[in-house]
Design a protein around this motif. Structure first.
Motif, mmCIF file in Angstrom:
data_model
loop_
_atom_site.group_PDB
_atom_site.id
_atom_site.type_symbol
_atom_site.label_atom_id
_atom_site.label_comp_id
_atom_site.label_asym_id
_atom_site.label_seq_id
_atom_site.Cartn_x
_atom_site.Cartn_y
_atom_site.Cartn_z
ATOM 1 N N GLU A 29 0.857 -1.192 0.000
ATOM 2 C CA GLU A 29 0.000 0.000 0.000
ATOM 3 C C GLU A 29 0.890 1.238 0.000
ATOM 4 O OE1 GLU A 29 -4.005 0.854 2.407
ATOM 5 O OE2 GLU A 29 -2.337 0.283 3.681
ATOM 6 N N SER A 30 0.468 2.316 -0.645
ATOM 7 C CA SER A 30 1.340 3.492 -0.668
ATOM 8 C C SER A 30 1.197 4.277 0.627
ATOM 9 C CB SER A 30 1.028 4.385 -1.874
ATOM 10 O OG SER A 30 -0.069 5.222 -1.614
ATOM 11 N N ALA B 41 5.504 0.598 -9.305
ATOM 12 C CA ALA B 41 6.007 -0.762 -9.168
ATOM 13 C C ALA B 41 5.533 -1.650 -10.312
ATOM 14 C CB ALA B 41 5.535 -1.352 -7.833
ATOM 15 N N ARG B 42 4.314 -1.399 -10.791
ATOM 16 C CA ARG B 42 3.715 -2.260 -11.809
ATOM 17 C C ARG B 42 3.347 -1.450 -13.048
ATOM 18 N NH1 ARG B 42 -0.995 -5.808 -9.279
ATOM 19 N NH2 ARG B 42 -0.447 -7.133 -11.052
ATOM 20 N N PRO B 43 3.317 -2.094 -14.215
ATOM 21 C CA PRO B 43 2.951 -1.357 -15.429
ATOM 22 C C PRO B 43 1.461 -1.015 -15.461
ATOM 23 C CG PRO B 43 3.260 -3.675 -15.935
ATOM 24 C CD PRO B 43 3.643 -3.504 -14.497
ATOM 25 N N GLY B 44 1.088 -0.118 -16.352
ATOM 26 C CA GLY B 44 -0.317 0.270 -16.508
ATOM 27 C C GLY B 44 -0.459 1.754 -16.795
ATOM 28 N N GLY B 45 0.502 2.537 -16.292
ATOM 29 C CA GLY B 45 0.349 3.987 -16.396
ATOM 30 C C GLY B 45 -0.707 4.444 -15.410
ATOM 31 N N GLN B 46 -1.101 5.700 -15.522
ATOM 32 C CA GLN B 46 -2.119 6.198 -14.596
ATOM 33 C C GLN B 46 -3.489 5.634 -14.942
ATOM 34 O OE1 GLN B 46 -1.276 7.752 -11.870
ATOM 35 N NE2 GLN B 46 0.850 7.755 -12.571
ATOM 36 N N ILE B 47 -3.743 5.427 -16.234
ATOM 37 C CA ILE B 47 -5.085 5.003 -16.638
ATOM 38 C C ILE B 47 -5.399 3.592 -16.144
ATOM 39 C CG2 ILE B 47 -4.400 4.204 -18.965
ATOM 40 C CD1 ILE B 47 -7.229 5.668 -19.708
ATOM 41 N N LEU B 48 -4.373 2.720 -16.117
ATOM 42 C CA LEU B 48 -4.571 1.371 -15.571
ATOM 43 C C LEU B 48 -3.651 1.172 -14.370
ATOM 44 C CD1 LEU B 48 -4.936 -1.079 -18.601
ATOM 45 C CD2 LEU B 48 -6.708 0.081 -17.282
ATOM 46 N N ARG B 49 -3.673 2.116 -13.461
ATOM 47 C CA ARG B 49 -2.789 1.996 -12.300
ATOM 48 C C ARG B 49 -3.229 0.799 -11.462
ATOM 49 N NH1 ARG B 49 -0.830 6.920 -9.207
ATOM 50 N NH2 ARG B 49 -0.470 6.025 -7.175
ATOM 51 N N GLN B 50 -2.310 -0.130 -11.259
ATOM 52 C CA GLN B 50 -2.684 -1.406 -10.643
ATOM 53 C C GLN B 50 -2.501 -1.394 -9.135
ATOM 54 O OE1 GLN B 50 -2.032 -5.067 -12.886
ATOM 55 N NE2 GLN B 50 -0.285 -4.078 -13.846
ATOM 56 N N PRO B 51 -3.366 -2.123 -8.415
ATOM 57 C CA PRO B 51 -3.160 -2.293 -6.978
ATOM 58 C C PRO B 51 -1.898 -3.119 -6.733
ATOM 59 C CG PRO B 51 -5.347 -3.068 -7.666
ATOM 60 C CD PRO B 51 -4.546 -2.849 -8.898
ATOM 61 N N PRO B 52 -1.370 -3.096 -5.497
ATOM 62 C CA PRO B 52 -0.219 -3.947 -5.186
ATOM 63 C C PRO B 52 -0.535 -5.406 -5.511
ATOM 64 C CG PRO B 52 -0.689 -2.467 -3.360
ATOM 65 C CD PRO B 52 -1.797 -2.300 -4.337
ATOM 66 N N GLY B 143 -7.703 13.278 -10.778
ATOM 67 C CA GLY B 143 -6.967 12.062 -11.124
ATOM 68 C C GLY B 143 -6.357 11.393 -9.895
ATOM 69 N N ALA B 144 -5.990 12.196 -8.906
ATOM 70 C CA ALA B 144 -5.436 11.631 -7.671
ATOM 71 C C ALA B 144 -6.508 10.810 -6.958
ATOM 72 C CB ALA B 144 -4.926 12.749 -6.756
ATOM 73 N N MET B 145 -7.738 11.334 -6.954
ATOM 74 C CA MET B 145 -8.838 10.583 -6.322
ATOM 75 C C MET B 145 -9.080 9.278 -7.060
ATOM 76 S SD MET B 145 -11.655 13.405 -5.419
ATOM 77 C CE MET B 145 -11.412 14.510 -4.018
ATOM 78 N N GLN B 146 -8.985 9.353 -8.394
ATOM 79 C CA GLN B 146 -9.234 8.153 -9.188
ATOM 80 C C GLN B 146 -8.157 7.101 -8.952
ATOM 81 O OE1 GLN B 146 -8.941 8.371 -13.459
ATOM 82 N NE2 GLN B 146 -10.760 7.126 -13.745
ATOM 83 N N THR B 147 -6.889 7.512 -8.881
ATOM 84 C CA THR B 147 -5.836 6.514 -8.664
ATOM 85 C C THR B 147 -5.862 5.990 -7.231
ATOM 86 O OG1 THR B 147 -4.243 8.310 -8.348
ATOM 87 C CG2 THR B 147 -4.281 7.250 -10.511
ATOM 88 N N LEU B 148 -6.297 6.816 -6.274
ATOM 89 C CA LEU B 148 -6.445 6.302 -4.905
ATOM 90 C C LEU B 148 -7.505 5.200 -4.876
ATOM 91 C CD1 LEU B 148 -6.167 9.614 -2.866
ATOM 92 C CD2 LEU B 148 -4.756 7.575 -2.498
ATOM 93 N N LEU B 149 -8.548 5.386 -5.670
ATOM 94 C CA LEU B 149 -9.597 4.370 -5.741
ATOM 95 C C LEU B 149 -9.108 3.126 -6.485
ATOM 96 C CD1 LEU B 149 -12.722 3.719 -5.315
ATOM 97 C CD2 LEU B 149 -12.962 4.410 -7.697
ATOM 98 N N LYS B 150 -8.575 3.337 -7.698
ATOM 99 C CA LYS B 150 -8.204 2.212 -8.562
ATOM 100 C C LYS B 150 -7.074 1.370 -7.982
ATOM 101 C CE LYS B 150 -7.559 4.527 -12.550
ATOM 102 N NZ LYS B 150 -7.579 4.954 -13.975
ATOM 103 N N ALA B 151 -6.048 2.050 -7.448
ATOM 104 C CA ALA B 151 -4.838 1.318 -7.078
ATOM 105 C C ALA B 151 -4.754 1.036 -5.586
ATOM 106 C CB ALA B 151 -3.608 2.106 -7.527
ATOM 107 N N GLN B 152 -5.591 1.714 -4.773
ATOM 108 C CA GLN B 152 -5.462 1.535 -3.331
ATOM 109 C C GLN B 152 -6.787 1.169 -2.664
ATOM 110 O OE1 GLN B 152 -2.398 1.838 -1.836
ATOM 111 N NE2 GLN B 152 -1.349 2.543 -3.663
ATOM 112 N N GLY B 153 -7.882 1.275 -3.405
ATOM 113 C CA GLY B 153 -9.181 0.971 -2.805
ATOM 114 C C GLY B 153 -9.561 1.956 -1.721
ATOM 115 N N ILE B 154 -9.258 3.221 -1.952
ATOM 116 C CA ILE B 154 -9.527 4.238 -0.935
ATOM 117 C C ILE B 154 -10.388 5.359 -1.517
ATOM 118 C CG2 ILE B 154 -8.390 6.159 0.298
ATOM 119 C CD1 ILE B 154 -6.255 4.132 1.095
ATOM 120 N N VAL B 155 -11.404 5.734 -0.734
ATOM 121 C CA VAL B 155 -12.241 6.877 -1.087
ATOM 122 C C VAL B 155 -11.815 8.029 -0.175
ATOM 123 C CG1 VAL B 155 -14.588 7.786 -0.999
ATOM 124 C CG2 VAL B 155 -14.178 5.505 -1.923
ATOM 125 N N THR B 156 -11.543 9.194 -0.770
ATOM 126 C CA THR B 156 -11.091 10.348 0.023
ATOM 127 C C THR B 156 -12.256 10.912 0.830
ATOM 128 O OG1 THR B 156 -11.533 11.815 -1.830
ATOM 129 C CG2 THR B 156 -9.293 10.947 -1.669
#
Lengths: 99, 469
Positions: A29-30, B41-52, B143-156
């Protein structure tokens, strides 16, 4: 309040130290995500004492710099690019002003 | 892709998003040795930012429009001939033993990599929109909110407000709402009539791209069903709060309306990443209407420097399908330059990608027209808001200095606007707009900050350390 949602099933929790407080986290997790969860996204106070938050979550804005305390060193790193590991110690600039 | 410790390749690709992946796949298919470097750490770029890797994610970015990109990502991850160099920032591009060399920075310090060809596919970032109060914790790029959701499963912080000019915020708001986050409002700066006029201007394109527009329509419907108001002609005046965001103020100064919120996502467009191209001396042009610097290229995506190529949002923000086409074209161009395929072959194979790129460009131009941020930016330029976050320099301090000089590098030295840790990525676009307005010049004639090494912040200790011979 920020929250975790259910579409990811994280593994068993680990623990990191955030400004001396032990918080639950997940491997990989970041640290920026943990700032959002535990600090409303606050990363520091600026020279006027104003609360400041992370902006881009992608390594570009330089707003989420925290200090990684390890190997007897304090290293400034971008929290959004730092992955949590068990026992990691992080100091934000939330209690102190810019240095 | 495989982790790899080599330091020399045929091709080094900066960025593991749709463009970088597409180029790497074309190159690997003809036997080129290539490595892809990325901060993530993982490929995808921002559009497909992957979870750990350790997270099991269900329904991860399962919207239809992501499908071709997900498929490419899967193929990329399974292509063993491509070296993956994640968790590294590229801080420098300079001439090297084989042609070019890149300096990277990671947890283990610096590393030098060399190759005959370098492709920069570094993507773009949320336009830093300096609304009064935007430095408060809880105010961030949409976009920060979107990547927090997509890659971390977090809602701000809830409820969430979205404000801006760019329709992408509809999709982000709907994603967050569907994931169980509470959205208070989506506020478009421009009126529905203005947006309608843009659509009419591009009506043939709008009709041809029914499925993409349908996605925006579906997002609107999902938001309506969730009780989230989508309002137009509602410019953001101020973000309020003491130690964190507590409200968003809309409307005119004489009758403000406040929407209480726990966080706010700002969505006024996207700027190309340009630090590395400018540091390396590549020709760039001002990217209208969102701003920032797009790197110039020829028909094979080669930049003004031989052996350095560009693809995707680095060349101007136009969306993932175009980025993928440009990555393929660049990959074929590099393959031909390496002598791995003939020019004739490259031309033949690139033809369908040129065709789809051209069609998608028309849609990108329509989106640009709809999302034009000029009015919203003019408003903050006239205010007292902080435009340089790092050094805390206000728009009014910049205006004052512009009375004596309009050279952005001089304004930087006098006010410290752009001299902080972000290296100008947050404020340069505003300073350039304000300077152009003060001088009555067109934006396309403006010069930006002088690009310098390093392209990303790095510790002096790392710079001083040298590997043993």
């Amino acid at each position: 309040m920020s929250k975790r949602i259910g579409f990811v099933e994280p593994p068993a929790p680990i623990h990191i130290e955030l400004d001396g407080e032990v918080v639950e986290a997940y491997e990989g997790e970041s640290v920026a995500a943990l700032l959002v969860l535990h600090r409303d996204g606050m990363s520091r106070r600026d020279r006027d004492g104003d609360a400041r938050g992370l902006w881009c979550n992608m390594g570009t804005c330089s707003e989420c710099f925290v200090r990684l305390l390890e190997h007897g060193r304090s290293r400034r790193v971008r929290a959004c690019l730092l992955e949590a590991t068990d026992g990691m110690r992080i100091a934000t600039g939330s209690h102190t002003q810019d240095d | 892709m495989t982790d790899n410790a080599e330091t020399s390749y045929d091709v080094l690709i900066v960025g593991g998003g749709p463009a970088g992946q597409a180029a790497a796949l074309e190159l690997a298919a003809v036997g080129a040795r290539c490595a892809v470097i990325d901060e993530q750490a993982r490929p995808g770029g921002q559009i497909l930012r992957q979870p750990p890797v350790s997270f099991a994610a269900q329904n991860w970015v399962d919207e239809n429009s992501y499908r071709p990109l997900r498929q490419q990502l899967r193929v990329f991850e399974n292509q063993a001939a491509i070296a993956w160099l994640g968790r590294r920032s590229v801080i420098g591009l300079q001439p090297g033993p084989q042609g070019h060399s890149l300096t990277t920075s990671g947890a283990d310090g610096l590393q030098e990599l060399s190759a005959a060809h370098v492709l920069i596919a570094a993507g773009c970032y949320d336009m830093p929109y300096p609304a009064p109060g935007w430095t408060l914790p809880g105010a961030m790029g949409a976009g920060a909110m979107q990547t927090l959701l997509k890659a971390q499963g977090i809602v701000t912080g809830e409820p969430i407000v979205f404000a801006g000019t760019h329709p992408l915020m509809l999709l982000i708001a709907a994603q967050i709402s569907r994931a169980g986050g509470k959205v208070a409002e989506v506020a478009f700066d421009r009126s529905l009539a203005t947006i309608g006029k843009s659509m009419i201007r591009h009506c043939a394109t709008a009709l041809r791209n029914g499925s993409l527009l349908g996605e925006a329509g579906k997002a609107m419907m999902d938001l309506r069903r969730a009780g989230v108001p989508v309002r137009f002609g509602r410019p953001l005046q101020e973000i309020t709060g003491a130690d964190r965001v507590t409200g968003a103020v809309f409307g005119e100064a004489d009758h403000p309306e406040t929407t209480p919120c726990g966080s706010i996502g700002l969505c006024y467009g996207f700027l190309p990443q340009s630090d590395l191209p400018r540091q390396a001396g590549l020709s760039v042009r001002w990217s209208s209407p969102s701003g920032g610097w797009a790197t110039c290229h020829d028909q094979w995506m080669q930049s003004s420097v031989e052996g350095v190529w560009v693809a995707g949002e680095t060349t101007g923000v136009a969306g993932a399908p175009i980025a993928r086409d440009e990555g393929r074209i660049a990959g074929l161009g590099i393959a031909a330059a390496l002598g791995l395929i003939t020019n004739r072959d490259a031309t033949r194979r690139a033809a369908p990608f040129r065709q789809s790129r051209k069609a998608a460009m028309r849609f990108a131009a329509m989106l640009d027209d709809i999302a034009a941020p000029k009015q919203a930016l003019d408003r903050v330029a006239a205010s007292n808001t902080t435009i340089c976050r790092c050094e805390k320099v206000s728009a009014s301090a910049v205006r004052e200095t512009l009375g004596s000089t309009t050279d952005v590098n001089a304004v930087k030295r006098i006010t410290r606007c752009g001299m902080g840790l972000c290296q100008g990525r947050n404020c340069e676009h505003m300073l350039i707009r304000m300077s152009a307005a003060a001088e009555g010049r067109g934006l396309e004639t403006m010069k930006g900050f002088t690009g310098r090494f390093p392209a990303r912040p790095v510790s002096i200790a790392d710079l001083l350390e040298k590997p043993l011979p």
